[in-house]
Design a protein around this motif. Structure first.
Motif, short mmCIF file in Angstrom:
data_model
loop_
_atom_site.label_atom_id
_atom_site.label_comp_id
_atom_site.label_asym_id
_atom_site.label_seq_id
_atom_site.Cartn_x
_atom_site.Cartn_y
_atom_site.Cartn_z
N SER A 266 0.83 -1.22 0.00
CA SER A 266 0.00 0.00 0.00
C SER A 266 0.85 1.26 0.00
O SER A 266 0.47 2.28 -0.58
CB SER A 266 -0.95 -0.01 1.20
N LEU A 267 2.01 1.21 0.64
CA LEU A 267 2.94 2.34 0.59
C LEU A 267 3.52 2.48 -0.81
O LEU A 267 3.64 3.59 -1.34
CB LEU A 267 4.07 2.16 1.61
N ARG A 268 3.89 1.37 -1.39
CA ARG A 268 4.45 1.40 -2.74
C ARG A 268 3.48 2.05 -3.71
O ARG A 268 3.87 2.85 -4.57
CB ARG A 268 4.78 -0.02 -3.19
N ALA A 269 2.19 1.76 -3.56
CA ALA A 269 1.18 2.33 -4.45
C ALA A 269 1.09 3.84 -4.32
O ALA A 269 0.85 4.55 -5.30
CB ALA A 269 -0.18 1.69 -4.15
N GLN A 270 1.30 4.37 -3.11
CA GLN A 270 1.19 5.81 -2.93
C GLN A 270 2.40 6.56 -3.48
O GLN A 270 2.28 7.69 -3.95
CB GLN A 270 1.00 6.18 -1.45
N PHE A 271 3.57 5.91 -3.50
CA PHE A 271 4.79 6.64 -3.87
C PHE A 271 5.37 6.26 -5.23
O PHE A 271 6.38 6.82 -5.63
CB PHE A 271 5.85 6.44 -2.78
N GLU A 272 4.74 5.34 -5.94
CA GLU A 272 5.36 4.88 -7.18
C GLU A 272 5.47 5.97 -8.25
O GLU A 272 6.35 5.92 -9.11
CB GLU A 272 4.61 3.67 -7.73
N GLY A 273 4.61 6.99 -8.22
CA GLY A 273 4.70 8.06 -9.21
C GLY A 273 5.25 9.37 -8.66
O GLY A 273 5.32 10.38 -9.37
N ALA A 274 5.67 9.37 -7.38
CA ALA A 274 6.14 10.60 -6.75
C ALA A 274 7.52 10.99 -7.25
O ALA A 274 8.35 10.13 -7.58
CB ALA A 274 6.18 10.43 -5.23
N GLN A 275 7.77 12.29 -7.29
CA GLN A 275 9.06 12.81 -7.74
C GLN A 275 9.66 13.73 -6.67
O GLN A 275 8.96 14.56 -6.08
CB GLN A 275 8.90 13.60 -9.05
N THR A 276 10.94 13.59 -6.47
CA THR A 276 11.65 14.38 -5.46
C THR A 276 12.03 15.74 -6.03
O THR A 276 12.45 15.84 -7.18
CB THR A 276 12.91 13.64 -5.00
N VAL A 277 11.89 16.80 -5.22
CA VAL A 277 12.20 18.15 -5.71
C VAL A 277 13.36 18.80 -4.95
O VAL A 277 13.76 19.91 -5.29
CB VAL A 277 10.96 19.07 -5.63
N ARG A 278 13.88 18.15 -3.94
CA ARG A 278 15.06 18.67 -3.25
C ARG A 278 15.91 17.49 -2.80
O ARG A 278 15.44 16.35 -2.78
CB ARG A 278 14.67 19.55 -2.05
N ALA A 279 17.13 17.77 -2.45
CA ALA A 279 18.04 16.69 -2.03
C ALA A 279 17.50 15.98 -0.80
O ALA A 279 16.94 16.60 0.11
CB ALA A 279 19.42 17.27 -1.74
N TRP A 280 17.66 14.66 -0.79
CA TRP A 280 17.26 13.88 0.37
C TRP A 280 18.20 14.16 1.53
O TRP A 280 19.39 14.40 1.35
CB TRP A 280 17.30 12.38 0.05
N THR A 281 17.64 14.10 2.73
CA THR A 281 18.45 14.18 3.96
C THR A 281 18.33 12.85 4.69
O THR A 281 17.23 12.33 4.88
CB THR A 281 17.95 15.31 4.88
N ARG A 282 19.48 12.29 5.08
CA ARG A 282 19.49 11.07 5.90
C ARG A 282 20.35 11.34 7.13
O ARG A 282 21.47 11.84 7.02
CB ARG A 282 20.04 9.88 5.11
N THR A 283 19.82 11.01 8.28
CA THR A 283 20.54 11.28 9.53
C THR A 283 20.92 9.97 10.21
O THR A 283 20.41 8.90 9.88
CB THR A 283 19.65 12.08 10.50
N GLY A 284 21.79 10.10 11.19
CA GLY A 284 21.98 9.03 12.15
C GLY A 284 20.92 9.17 13.23
O GLY A 284 19.90 9.85 13.04
N ARG A 285 21.16 8.57 14.37
CA ARG A 285 20.22 8.70 15.48
C ARG A 285 20.04 10.18 15.82
O ARG A 285 21.02 10.92 15.96
CB ARG A 285 20.72 7.93 16.70
N ILE A 286 18.79 10.62 15.96
CA ILE A 286 18.53 12.06 16.09
C ILE A 286 18.26 12.50 17.52
O ILE A 286 18.10 13.70 17.77
CB ILE A 286 17.34 12.48 15.21
N GLN A 287 18.22 11.59 18.49
CA GLN A 287 17.86 11.97 19.86
C GLN A 287 19.04 12.59 20.61
O GLN A 287 20.16 12.09 20.54
CB GLN A 287 17.37 10.76 20.65
N TYR A 288 18.76 13.68 21.30
CA TYR A 288 19.75 14.28 22.18
C TYR A 288 19.04 15.26 23.12
O TYR A 288 17.94 15.74 22.83
CB TYR A 288 20.84 15.02 21.39
N SER A 289 19.67 15.53 24.22
CA SER A 289 19.21 16.61 25.11
C SER A 289 20.46 17.29 25.66
O SER A 289 21.55 17.14 25.10
CB SER A 289 18.32 16.06 26.23
#
Length: 374
Positions: A266-289
């Motif tokens: 069901s996720l594949r069906a929603q995104f199969e025609g989507a196009q990216t318009v900016r660079a992807w961001t990938r992070t490591g673990r994001i938790q901190y205080s």
């Protein structure tokens, strides 16, 4: 009293934190009245489209769809939490490059000096918390500024958090992020493999959609989900527990996103025609205080103090509540000349409370993703 804002980059620019909640809007309306800055309320509901502009989306609900690997989404495993329309109207999906740019220009109109493309290199603080002066800010090009107090809202790379070694990574929540903006992301109802109508009060595209699965969740935040919209973009982000879904360094962020989505029809069906318009961001673990939020003549604000996870859209609320508390304390300090850490303890306590409560909530939510009944 002069206020100087140092901005390392420039506006307008991309930012995450796009989904509003009732508490955030109430805080904005309260601050607008308390501090006599009506512009603060412009993004507090859809009733303000005349002021906020039409690049923002509407948020009429939180929707949650639970997914199991290799199976179409079960319509019985869906939840929609409605945001009431009265008395202020539904909430908004904020197109942050516009909201943040507007808030910056509003600050200038009230007398603040904004120095864009001006990174701060060094902050020197006189440990005495009383009397005028006491802070020297040095920019990367060598300019020097004196102040009574410094508010560090520099996010994870906070100058003062690094200076005083304040970072704490001992949180219950474990998640990492992959996110971008896309176009041509259809309403999930139009591509659902189960059935077009779920019996929900609103289409899921009329609010913030959360796809849930063991070990993570995926947000879909459209800005083109109402008839007044002039913005075709949709914010999309994948949050994963790295202990369950470790990063694959052989894949680009985009490849990892679509490889993951492929596991859920069901996720594949929603995104199969989507196009990216900016660079992807990938992070490591994001938790901190932070081990400390306030000190003599300084404080950490918003994401400089800590960050947990964008689930439930609590980040802006916590930042704005802390901003309101800080503003009140700063006005008092300006009258008393007391900028000591002791005078700003309410900010320390409230910020720490927000972070710790949020961490407990999100960590428990991630555990619940392992089973729909939870």
């Amino acid at each position: 009293q002069q206020v100087v804002i140092f901005e390392a980059k420039s506006h307008p620019r991309f930012a995450i934190g796009e989904s509003m909640i009732l508490e955030t809007s109430e805080t904005l309306r309260a601050m607008a009245e308390l501090y006599d800055v009506p512009e603060l309320a412009y993004f507090s509901s859809e009733n303000y489209f005349a002021y906020a502009g039409t690049t923002h989306g509407v948020k009429r609900h939180f929707s949650y769809l639970y997914h199991e690997e290799d199976q179409a989404q079960n319509p019985r495993q869906a939840l929609q939490a409605i945001i009431p329309k009265e008395p202020y109207g539904h909430e908004l999906h904020l197109y942050r490059q516009d909201t943040d740019y507007f808030m910056m220009t509003t600050a200038i109109s009230y007398g603040a000096t904004v120095l864009q493309n001006t990174p701060v290199a060094v902050v020197e603080i006189d440990e005495g918390g009383t009397g005028r002066g006491g802070v020297e800010i040095v920019t990367t090009n060598g300019d020097r500024y004196q102040a009574n107090y410094v508010v560090d809202a520099g996010g994870f790379r906070s100058v003062l958090a690094q200076k005083y070694d304040l970072r704490d990574h001992d949180q219950r929540t474990h998640s990492r992020a992959i996110f971008t903006h896309m176009v041509n992301v259809p309403c999930y109802h139009d591509v659902s493999l189960s059935q077009k109508e779920y019996g929900l009060p609103f289409r899921v595209s009329e609010g913030t959609l959360h796809h849930l699965f063991p070990g993570g969740w995926l947000w879909v935040i459209p800005f083109d989900n109402h008839e007044k919209s002039t913005n075709p973009l949709c914010s999309v982000g994948l949050m994963l527990d790295p202990r369950v879904h470790p990063v694959n360094p052989d894949l680009s962020p985009e490849e990892e996103f679509f490889t993951f989505v492929e596991q859920f029809p069901s996720l594949r069906a929603q995104f199969e025609g989507a196009q990216t318009v900016r660079a992807w961001t990938r992070t490591g673990r994001i938790q901190y205080s932070s081990k400390q939020i306030v000190g003599d003549r300084f404080c950490l604000l918003g994401h400089a103090a800590g960050f947990i996870d964008p689930l439930f859209s609590k980040g802006l609320y916590a930042s704005l509540m802390s901003t309101s508390i800080l503003a009140d304390l700063l006005l008092d300090a300006h009258e008393t000349d007391d900028y000591s850490a002791a005078s700003f303890q309410p900010l320390e306590q409230s910020t720490r409370g927000f972070i710790e409560a949020h961490d407990r909530l999100i960590a428990a939510a991630y555990k619940s993703f392992g089973n729909y009944k939870l």
